[in-house]
Design an enzyme around this catalytic site. Structure first.
Site, PDB file in Angstrom:
ATOM      1  N   ALA A   1      69.060  59.922  19.531  1.00  0.00           N
ATOM      2  CA  ALA A   1      68.985  61.315  19.680  1.00  0.00           C
ATOM      3  C   ALA A   1      69.433  61.816  21.038  1.00  0.00           C
ATOM      4  O   ALA A   1      69.714  62.809  21.303  1.00  0.00           O
ATOM      5  CB  ALA A   1      67.608  61.619  19.506  1.00  0.00           C
TER       6      ALA A   1
ATOM      7  N   GLY B   1      79.765  48.725  31.779  1.00  0.00           N
ATOM      8  CA  GLY B   1      79.152  50.241  32.506  1.00  0.00           C
ATOM      9  C   GLY B   1      80.241  51.144  31.950  1.00  0.00           C
ATOM     10  O   GLY B   1      80.145  52.146  32.294  1.00  0.00           O
TER      11      GLY B   1
ATOM     12  N   HIS C   1      78.748  62.795  38.287  1.00  0.00           N
ATOM     13  CA  HIS C   1      78.421  62.854  37.003  1.00  0.00           C
ATOM     14  C   HIS C   1      77.455  64.117  36.943  1.00  0.00           C
ATOM     15  O   HIS C   1      77.104  64.777  37.641  1.00  0.00           O
ATOM     16  CB  HIS C   1      77.583  61.563  36.545  1.00  0.00           C
ATOM     17  CG  HIS C   1      78.448  60.311  36.175  1.00  0.00           C
ATOM     18  ND1 HIS C   1      78.844  59.488  37.133  1.00  0.00           N
ATOM     19  CD2 HIS C   1      79.007  60.084  34.919  1.00  0.00           C
ATOM     20  CE1 HIS C   1      79.422  58.569  36.719  1.00  0.00           C
ATOM     21  NE2 HIS C   1      79.676  58.610  35.142  1.00  0.00           N
TER      22      HIS C   1
ATOM     23  N   LYS D   1      72.036  62.746  34.753  1.00  0.00           N
ATOM     24  CA  LYS D   1      72.135  61.164  34.740  1.00  0.00           C
ATOM     25  C   LYS D   1      71.003  60.804  35.696  1.00  0.00           C
ATOM     26  O   LYS D   1      70.744  61.342  37.017  1.00  0.00           O
ATOM     27  CB  LYS D   1      73.505  60.771  35.506  1.00  0.00           C
ATOM     28  CG  LYS D   1      73.822  59.068  35.617  1.00  0.00           C
ATOM     29  CD  LYS D   1      75.184  59.095  35.785  1.00  0.00           C
ATOM     30  CE  LYS D   1      75.680  57.385  35.785  1.00  0.00           C
ATOM     31  NZ  LYS D   1      75.027  56.677  34.665  1.00  0.00           N
TER      32      LYS D   1
HETATM   33  N1  LIG Z   1      78.949  52.162  29.360  1.00  0.00           N
HETATM   34  C1  LIG Z   1      79.428  53.518  29.087  1.00  0.00           C
HETATM   35  O1  LIG Z   1      80.697  53.761  28.696  1.00  0.00           O
HETATM   36  C2  LIG Z   1      78.604  54.631  29.294  1.00  0.00           C
HETATM   37  C3  LIG Z   1      77.241  54.342  29.338  1.00  0.00           C
HETATM   38  N2  LIG Z   1      76.391  55.327  29.468  1.00  0.00           N
HETATM   39  C4  LIG Z   1      75.031  55.007  29.904  1.00  0.00           C
HETATM   40  O2  LIG Z   1      74.211  55.058  28.592  1.00  0.00           O
HETATM   41  C5  LIG Z   1      72.947  55.333  28.853  1.00  0.00           C
HETATM   42  C6  LIG Z   1      72.230  56.643  28.217  1.00  0.00           C
HETATM   43  O3  LIG Z   1      73.115  57.722  28.431  1.00  0.00           O
HETATM   44  P1  LIG Z   1      72.627  59.174  27.892  1.00  0.00           P
HETATM   45  O4  LIG Z   1      72.987  59.020  26.417  1.00  0.00           O
HETATM   46  O5  LIG Z   1      73.304  60.236  28.628  1.00  0.00           O
HETATM   47  O6  LIG Z   1      71.079  59.268  28.009  1.00  0.00           O
HETATM   48  P2  LIG Z   1      69.921  60.058  27.142  1.00  0.00           P
HETATM   49  O7  LIG Z   1      68.676  59.961  28.340  1.00  0.00           O
HETATM   50  O8  LIG Z   1      70.584  61.304  26.832  1.00  0.00           O
HETATM   51  O9  LIG Z   1      69.829  59.095  26.028  1.00  0.00           O
HETATM   52  C7  LIG Z   1      69.157  57.919  26.121  1.00  0.00           C
HETATM   53  C8  LIG Z   1      68.207  57.548  24.738  1.00  0.00           C
HETATM   54  O10 LIG Z   1      67.824  56.384  24.627  1.00  0.00           O
HETATM   55  C9  LIG Z   1      66.283  56.686  24.097  1.00  0.00           C
HETATM   56  N3  LIG Z   1      65.454  55.283  24.566  1.00  0.00           N
HETATM   57  C10 LIG Z   1      64.999  54.960  25.811  1.00  0.00           C
HETATM   58  N4  LIG Z   1      64.577  53.999  25.759  1.00  0.00           N
HETATM   59  C11 LIG Z   1      64.330  53.702  24.339  1.00  0.00           C
HETATM   60  C12 LIG Z   1      63.320  52.761  23.647  1.00  0.00           C
HETATM   61  N5  LIG Z   1      62.708  51.872  24.157  1.00  0.00           N
HETATM   62  N6  LIG Z   1      63.595  52.790  22.276  1.00  0.00           N
HETATM   63  C13 LIG Z   1      64.250  53.862  21.714  1.00  0.00           C
HETATM   64  N7  LIG Z   1      64.827  54.754  22.315  1.00  0.00           N
HETATM   65  C14 LIG Z   1      64.971  54.633  23.756  1.00  0.00           C
HETATM   66  C15 LIG Z   1      65.885  57.733  24.962  1.00  0.00           C
HETATM   67  O11 LIG Z   1      64.754  58.418  24.502  1.00  0.00           O
HETATM   68  P3  LIG Z   1      63.648  59.081  25.523  1.00  0.00           P
HETATM   69  O12 LIG Z   1      64.295  60.206  25.829  1.00  0.00           O
HETATM   70  O13 LIG Z   1      62.557  59.315  24.554  1.00  0.00           O
HETATM   71  O14 LIG Z   1      63.671  58.305  26.698  1.00  0.00           O
HETATM   72  C16 LIG Z   1      67.270  58.761  24.630  1.00  0.00           C
HETATM   73  O15 LIG Z   1      67.457  59.309  23.464  1.00  0.00           O
HETATM   74  C17 LIG Z   1      72.575  55.383  30.516  1.00  0.00           C
HETATM   75  O16 LIG Z   1      72.241  54.248  31.090  1.00  0.00           O
HETATM   76  C18 LIG Z   1      74.275  55.752  31.019  1.00  0.00           C
HETATM   77  O17 LIG Z   1      74.570  55.480  32.110  1.00  0.00           O
HETATM   78  C19 LIG Z   1      76.675  56.684  29.159  1.00  0.00           C
HETATM   79  C20 LIG Z   1      78.231  56.958  28.612  1.00  0.00           C
HETATM   80  C21 LIG Z   1      79.028  55.845  28.683  1.00  0.00           C
HETATM   81  O1  LIG Z   2      75.465  58.466  32.338  1.00  0.00           O
HETATM   82  C1  LIG Z   2      76.647  58.845  32.062  1.00  0.00           C
HETATM   83  O2  LIG Z   2      77.044  59.862  31.562  1.00  0.00           O
HETATM   84  C2  LIG Z   2      77.661  57.923  32.005  1.00  0.00           C
HETATM   85  N1  LIG Z   2      77.550  56.696  32.560  1.00  0.00           N
HETATM   86  C3  LIG Z   2      78.402  55.500  32.642  1.00  0.00           C
HETATM   87  C4  LIG Z   2      78.177  55.054  34.267  1.00  0.00           C
HETATM   88  O3  LIG Z   2      76.902  54.737  34.865  1.00  0.00           O
HETATM   89  O4  LIG Z   2      79.185  54.491  34.824  1.00  0.00           O
HETATM   90  C5  LIG Z   2      79.667  55.771  32.366  1.00  0.00           C
HETATM   91  C6  LIG Z   2      80.175  57.295  32.210  1.00  0.00           C
HETATM   92  O5  LIG Z   2      80.792  57.466  33.490  1.00  0.00           O
HETATM   93  C7  LIG Z   2      79.420  58.210  32.041  1.00  0.00           C
END
Ligand SMILES: NC(=O)C1=CN([C@@H]2O[C@H](COP(=O)(O)OP(=O)(O)OC[C@H]3O[C@@H](n4cnc5c(N)ncnc54)[C@H](OP(=O)(O)O)[C@@H]3O)[C@@H](O)[C@H]2O)C=CC1
Ligand SMILES: O=C(O)C1=N[C@H](C(=O)O)C[C@H](O)C1
Length: 270
Positions: free
Chosen positions: A12, A125, A157, A161
């Protein structure tokens, strides 16, 4: 070959929803389960409806164990503690675990190496082609430019974040340090405030901006007294990362257990 069954954890979340859409649009994979934590307001909701791509018949549950046992892989963009737990489960199930989660503390991700004895882990990352290519270019530039060029990493960002510097910024800092033949840990300056003193030659500095809905902007600046080189990447759409994650899962499906990076998936590792 049959379709790869993928579990989306954190289904979600911003990335979770993008991942559900990306899997649905890909050939060769389908969403077999969608996970959120116990007590989440999203439990029972259809993962496709949440993602805006129509009903999939996949209700969000908190039962990761059952979901992993009936899957070939998991797409995980959640939080470090959660990703460590999911890696243990992925190792037990001997499946693929794609980890995009950032915000890891120093050494916190070491248990992932143990999990990678049984799981096929791809961790990065940033899952985009552009950033992984940028990292290779940064390494090359840092190698070519001498210590008269100060290296600074700048990122911006969206306001939601929670970690800083971004995982990508740290990845680019690591690439610069490798190019220079130095340890990032010993040379990074992750924030500056107050009377900091003049810059120490050889430092790799980080600066973090947060605001609005910015998807992800990164620049690595090489600054000397007489010229300045800037290498930059701008992500236009979060779907970019989700598509990269699906590509990584399909790539790892064919691989032996191990710890891989997105550079491995894209053929950019040296
Ligand atoms: N490597 C890449 O290319 C990218 C990496 N990211 C990274 O991805 C991560 C998520 O980003 P984003 O989607 O924006 O964040 P969000 O907070 O929108 O989404 C994270 C989701 O994970 C859920 N979650 C956390 N802990 C658990 C658990 N123990 N069990 C099940 N669900 C869980 C959260 O639920 P709840 O709200 O209840 O905590 C939430 O729904 C970050 O670390 C971000 O930096 C993002 C974009 C690109
Ligand atoms: O949290 C984000 O949104 C993103 N996280 C990643 C990061 O920490 O570098 C990748 C992207 O830039 C988006």
């Amino acid at each position: 070959m049959s379709e790869m069954r993928l579990v989306v954890v954190g289904a979600a979340g911003r990335m979770g929803r993008a991942l559900v859409r990306a899997v649905t649009e890909s050939s060769g994979a389908r969403v077999s389960a969608a996970i959120e934590r116990e007590g989440s307001e999203f439990l029972g909701k259809d993962a496709g409806e949440l993602a805006g791509c129509g009903e999939l018949g996949v209700p969000v549950t908190s039962d990761a164990l059952t979901a992993f046992a009936a899957a070939d892989g998991v797409l995980d963009f959640t939080a470090p503690k959660a990703s460590l737990w999911f890696a243990e489960l992925a190792a037990q199930a001997r499946i693929v675990h794609v980890i995009g989660t950032t915000g890891w503390a120093q050494g916190e991700d070491e248990p992932l190496l143990a999990a990678a004895r049984h799981a096929r882990i791809v961790k990065s990352g940033n899952m985009s082609l552009g950033v992984n290519l940028l990292a290779a270019l940064v390494k090359q530039a840092a190698k070519a430019l001498d210590a008269d060029f100060d290296i600074e990493v700048l990122e911006m960002h969206h306001k939601h974040k929670v970690d800083a510097p971004s995982g990508t910024a740290l990845m680019l800092g690591e690439a610069a340090a490798k190019g220079r033949g130095i340890s990032l840990e010993e040379h990074s300056v992750r924030a500056r405030d107050g009377i900091t003193g003049a810059r120490t030659q050889g430092d790799i500095g980080f600066a973090t901006l947060r605001g609005g809905s910015v998807i992800g902007e990164h620049s690595v600046i090489f600054a000397s007294d007489s010229e300045r080189l800037t290498l930059s990447h701008h992500a236009e759409d979060r779907q970019l990362f989700a598509k990269g994650a699906v590509k990584a899962a399909l790539w790892a499906f064919e691989k032996k257990p191990g710890f891989y990076s997105m550079a491995d998936v894209l053929g950019l590792s040296d």
